[in-house]
Design a protein around this motif. Structure first.
Motif, short mmCIF file in Angstrom:
data_model
loop_
_atom_site.label_atom_id
_atom_site.label_comp_id
_atom_site.label_asym_id
_atom_site.label_seq_id
_atom_site.Cartn_x
_atom_site.Cartn_y
_atom_site.Cartn_z
N VAL A 41 7.37 -2.36 -4.74
CA VAL A 41 6.81 -1.65 -5.90
C VAL A 41 7.51 -2.04 -7.21
O VAL A 41 7.95 -1.20 -7.97
CB VAL A 41 6.76 -0.12 -5.69
CG1 VAL A 41 5.68 0.24 -4.69
CG2 VAL A 41 8.10 0.48 -5.24
N ALA A 85 2.17 -1.96 -6.45
CA ALA A 85 1.28 -0.85 -6.13
C ALA A 85 -0.02 -1.09 -6.87
O ALA A 85 -0.03 -1.24 -8.10
CB ALA A 85 1.90 0.48 -6.56
N ASN A 97 -0.05 -1.40 -1.03
CA ASN A 97 1.32 -1.82 -1.29
C ASN A 97 1.39 -3.29 -0.88
O ASN A 97 1.58 -3.61 0.29
CB ASN A 97 2.28 -0.95 -0.46
CG ASN A 97 3.73 -1.15 -0.85
OD1 ASN A 97 4.07 -2.10 -1.52
ND2 ASN A 97 4.58 -0.24 -0.40
N TYR A 134 -1.18 5.47 0.22
CA TYR A 134 -1.35 4.04 0.46
C TYR A 134 -2.05 3.81 1.80
O TYR A 134 -1.73 4.46 2.80
CB TYR A 134 0.01 3.33 0.49
CG TYR A 134 0.69 3.28 -0.86
CD1 TYR A 134 0.52 2.19 -1.71
CD2 TYR A 134 1.52 4.32 -1.28
CE1 TYR A 134 1.15 2.14 -2.94
CE2 TYR A 134 2.16 4.27 -2.51
CZ TYR A 134 1.96 3.18 -3.34
OH TYR A 134 2.58 3.14 -4.56
#
Length: 276
Positions: A41, A85, A97, A134
């Motif tokens: 991320v 992300a 992700n 996610y």
């Protein structure tokens, strides 16, 4: 091949993170790195779904991905974007992700969506339900690069050794393990898990990590463990970045992969068995 690991403290503002990452990639390239690795991320660390919906973009609209591709083409450097992300078109609105490998012409040569979701209660005060926000990936990925054949993974994947065995058997020499590890589990397990995955597979483990207290404009902030590491195929720790943001450089000698696999050729010793 000299590689560089970026250890950063991403905020929940993608534009701020982009400026920081661009400066660090340029510095790494200027110091001779041919491949640069960033953490999980990289573009946004946020615990607020509402904020993520406001600031995240789909892959073809993400400014960090587009800019890093331009930088790679300009500098001739390869970048393994540990993960971004990203919004998806999934009906349930969950994000991806997603890791990217970008070559020295700016071309995306590999993608990987994190397979294993971090759904845990580390402590009563530190609980995560990654699968709420996610969607998990379904495909493993490897790609040839100037710093070796890369096998892609992300953070919590580290606890699933069968993934890394499959990557090694598919030709991987270098395991990419970008992370935003919890301080509690990091202190207990990070070092030993990275060393185990490297030893089991006869690969280098290259793990760029988020670190410190992450600024949050919305929702609660996160803290991550840091300690970006490179582990050799025999299990030696070649670099540990500690907890401060910065760039760590390591020269990878791929002959160490062949040597470790000759000494203990475990990848060729699988046997079928019954039960339990």
């Amino acid at each position: 091949m000299r590689v560089a690991l970026l250890q950063i403290t991403s905020s929940d503002q993608p534009s701020d993170n982009l400026a920081m990452v661009e400066d660090m990639i340029r510095s790494a390239a200027a110091n001779g790195a041919g491949c640069v690795f960033t953490p999980e991320v990289t573009n946004c660390v946020s615990m607020s779904r509402r904020h993520q919906l406001e600031v995240l973009r789909a892959e073809d609209e993400d400014r960090m991905l587009a800019r890093v591709r331009d930088i790679c083409a300009e500098l001739g450097v390869w970048v393994s974007l540990g993960s971004l992300a990203l919004k998806t078109d999934d009906a349930d609105g969950r994000f991806a992700n997603r890791s990217f490998v970008i070559d020295g012409t700016g071309r995306i040569v590999a993608r990987y969506d994190k397979i294993h979701m971090f759904d845990v209660e580390v402590t009563p005060e530190e609980t995560y339900r990654e699968s709420d926000g996610y969607r998990p990936g379904t495909h493993a990925s490897t790609v040839e690069s100037p710093c070796g054949h890369l096998g892609l993974s992300i953070c919590y994947d580290l606890r699933f050794p069968h993934l890394y065995r499959a990557l090694a058997k598919a030709g991987a020499q270098v395991l990419t393990i970008p992370a935003a590890f919890s301080p509690v589990t990091g202190a207990a397990h990070w070092d030993v898990l990275l060393r185990a995955r490297a030893i089991e597979s006869g690969c280098f483990a290259v793990a760029a990590a988020q670190t410190g207290q992450h600024p949050a404009s919305s929702g609660r902030s996160r803290r991550t463990f840091g300690h970006s590491m490179v582990v050799a195929p025999w299990g030696e720790v070649l670099a540990d970045a500690g907890t401060e943001p910065g760039i760590t450089y390591v020269d990878l000698d791929l002959s160490m992969v062949d040597k470790a696999r000759r000494q203990v050729p475990a990848l060729g010793h699988d046997r079928e068995f019954d039960g339990p």
